[in-house]
Design a protein around this motif. Structure first.
Motif, PDB file in Angstrom:
ATOM      1  N   ASP A   1      -2.515   4.122  -3.823  1.00 34.88           N
ATOM      2  CA  ASP A   1      -1.131   3.641  -3.921  1.00 34.88           C
ATOM      3  C   ASP A   1      -0.461   4.022  -5.236  1.00 34.88           C
ATOM      4  N   GLY A   2      -1.214   3.944  -6.319  1.00 35.43           N
ATOM      5  CA  GLY A   2      -0.640   4.240  -7.629  1.00 35.43           C
ATOM      6  C   GLY A   2      -1.736   4.627  -8.597  1.00 35.43           C
ATOM      7  N   LYS A   3      -1.325   5.066  -9.790  1.00 32.16           N
ATOM      8  CA  LYS A   3      -2.319   5.545 -10.755  1.00 32.16           C
ATOM      9  C   LYS A   3      -2.213   4.779 -12.072  1.00 32.16           C
TER      10      LYS A   3
ATOM     11  N   GLN B   1      -3.502  -7.893  -9.473  1.00 33.83           N
ATOM     12  CA  GLN B   1      -2.370  -8.353  -8.655  1.00 33.83           C
ATOM     13  C   GLN B   1      -1.042  -7.873  -9.241  1.00 33.83           C
ATOM     14  N   GLU B   2      -0.914  -8.004 -10.560  1.00 39.97           N
ATOM     15  CA  GLU B   2       0.333  -7.582 -11.221  1.00 39.97           C
ATOM     16  C   GLU B   2       0.524  -6.068 -11.116  1.00 39.97           C
ATOM     17  N   ALA B   3      -0.576  -5.333 -11.265  1.00 42.29           N
ATOM     18  CA  ALA B   3      -0.497  -3.872 -11.160  1.00 42.29           C
ATOM     19  C   ALA B   3      -0.051  -3.472  -9.756  1.00 42.29           C
ATOM     20  N   ALA B   4      -0.608  -4.138  -8.760  1.00 38.70           N
ATOM     21  CA  ALA B   4      -0.238  -3.842  -7.367  1.00 38.70           C
ATOM     22  C   ALA B   4       1.250  -4.143  -7.137  1.00 38.70           C
ATOM     23  N   LYS B   5       1.739  -5.217  -7.755  1.00 34.30           N
ATOM     24  CA  LYS B   5       3.166  -5.579  -7.630  1.00 34.30           C
ATOM     25  C   LYS B   5       4.058  -4.493  -8.240  1.00 34.30           C
ATOM     26  N   VAL B   6       3.631  -3.995  -9.399  1.00 35.93           N
ATOM     27  CA  VAL B   6       4.396  -2.934 -10.082  1.00 35.93           C
ATOM     28  C   VAL B   6       4.527  -1.704  -9.182  1.00 35.93           C
ATOM     29  N   ILE B   7       3.399  -1.308  -8.579  1.00 39.90           N
ATOM     30  CA  ILE B   7       3.384  -0.125  -7.723  1.00 39.90           C
ATOM     31  C   ILE B   7       4.280  -0.351  -6.504  1.00 39.90           C
TER      32      ILE B   7
ATOM     33  N   ALA C   1       6.861  -2.323  -6.236  1.00 37.03           N
ATOM     34  CA  ALA C   1       8.252  -2.309  -6.675  1.00 37.03           C
ATOM     35  C   ALA C   1       8.728  -0.867  -6.911  1.00 37.03           C
ATOM     36  N   LYS C   2       7.833  -0.034  -7.467  1.00 34.85           N
ATOM     37  CA  LYS C   2       8.199   1.364  -7.731  1.00 34.85           C
ATOM     38  C   LYS C   2       8.458   2.112  -6.428  1.00 34.85           C
ATOM     39  N   LYS C   3       7.638   1.796  -5.427  1.00 30.27           N
ATOM     40  CA  LYS C   3       7.785   2.470  -4.142  1.00 30.27           C
ATOM     41  C   LYS C   3       9.116   2.122  -3.476  1.00 30.27           C
ATOM     42  N   LYS C   4       9.533   0.878  -3.668  1.00 26.63           N
ATOM     43  CA  LYS C   4      10.785   0.411  -3.075  1.00 26.63           C
ATOM     44  C   LYS C   4      11.997   1.015  -3.783  1.00 26.63           C
ATOM     45  N   ALA C   5      11.822   1.243  -5.079  1.00 25.88           N
ATOM     46  CA  ALA C   5      12.946   1.711  -5.907  1.00 25.88           C
ATOM     47  C   ALA C   5      13.449   3.086  -5.457  1.00 25.88           C
TER      48      ALA C   5
END
Length: 214
Positions: free
Chosen positions: A87-89, A202-208, A210-214
């Protein structure tokens, strides 16, 4: 159901069983993404919740992560062949001057368990290395750990180096470790402080997300 068994055995840290059942699932033609999400990541998610609730402890997380890695050895090549990416790096490390890595390793395992690709830079990592890795590898998050009060200041250097390299608006900087507080995080201009490994994931997953939605 095979995926439920994978999920359960992962939580119990039964690496051999997880590996055998992942192979069984692949042989049965189950979608590898489904094996990953409903078997592996679901299991690690439950481990994270239990760890936060003090129902299990560090050794339990470590053996669950080992079981996860055993299953991922089989899944990764299949997922890669399908073109499925994490999902993210994230790049993670213990800051310069600090050689403690237990907390950092736990966070790495939990983040991997949340489906993120994690580049572990190890210990005694300079601000320049954090930032150059994030820049060259296209990381979404820089995650800094410190256990010594004397090395906390290095986290500020990471934030400043990210600004100097022009990537500050592209990366989220997370900080953690025994002496770190939310106030310190805000004072140095970092983005997120969490008190434990499960919350960090959990916070890292939230960041990713949010980035995907942006």
């Amino acid at each position: 159901m095979l995926l439920d068994d994978i999920c359960t055995n992962l939580q119990k840290g039964k690496a051999k069983d997880v590996k055998a059942q992942v192979q069984e699932a692949l042989d049965a033609g189950i979608d590898p993404v489904e094996i990953l999400n409903k078997g592996m990541l679901e299991g690690m998610n439950i481990i994270g919740i239990k760890f936060q609730n003090n129902e299990i402890y560090v050794p339990d997380v470590l053996i669950a992560a080992r079981a996860m890695n055993a299953g991922m050895e089989l899944l990764k090549p299949v997922l890669n062949a399908k073109g499925v990416k994490a999902d993210g790096k994230v790049c993670i490390g213990t800051v310069k001057g600090d050689l403690h890595d237990i907390g950092k390793n736990l966070v790495r395992m939990m983040m991997e368990g949340a489906g993120l690709e994690v580049l572990d830079l190890g210990v005694d990592v300079s601000a320049e290395k954090f930032v150059s890795t994030a820049k060259n590898e296209g990381c979404d998050i820089i995650c800094c750990s410190a256990l010594l009060t004397t090395t906390m200041v290095e986290m500020k250097n990471v934030v400043e180096a990210a600004v100097a390299e022009g990537i500050r608006d592209k990366v989220t900087i997370m900080v953690g470790g025994a002496p770190i507080t939310d106030k310190f995080c805000k004072d140095i201009g970092a983005d997120i402080y969490t008190a434990d490994a499960a919350s960090a994931a959990q916070e890292a997953a939230k960041v990713i997300k949010a980035k995907k939605k942006a």
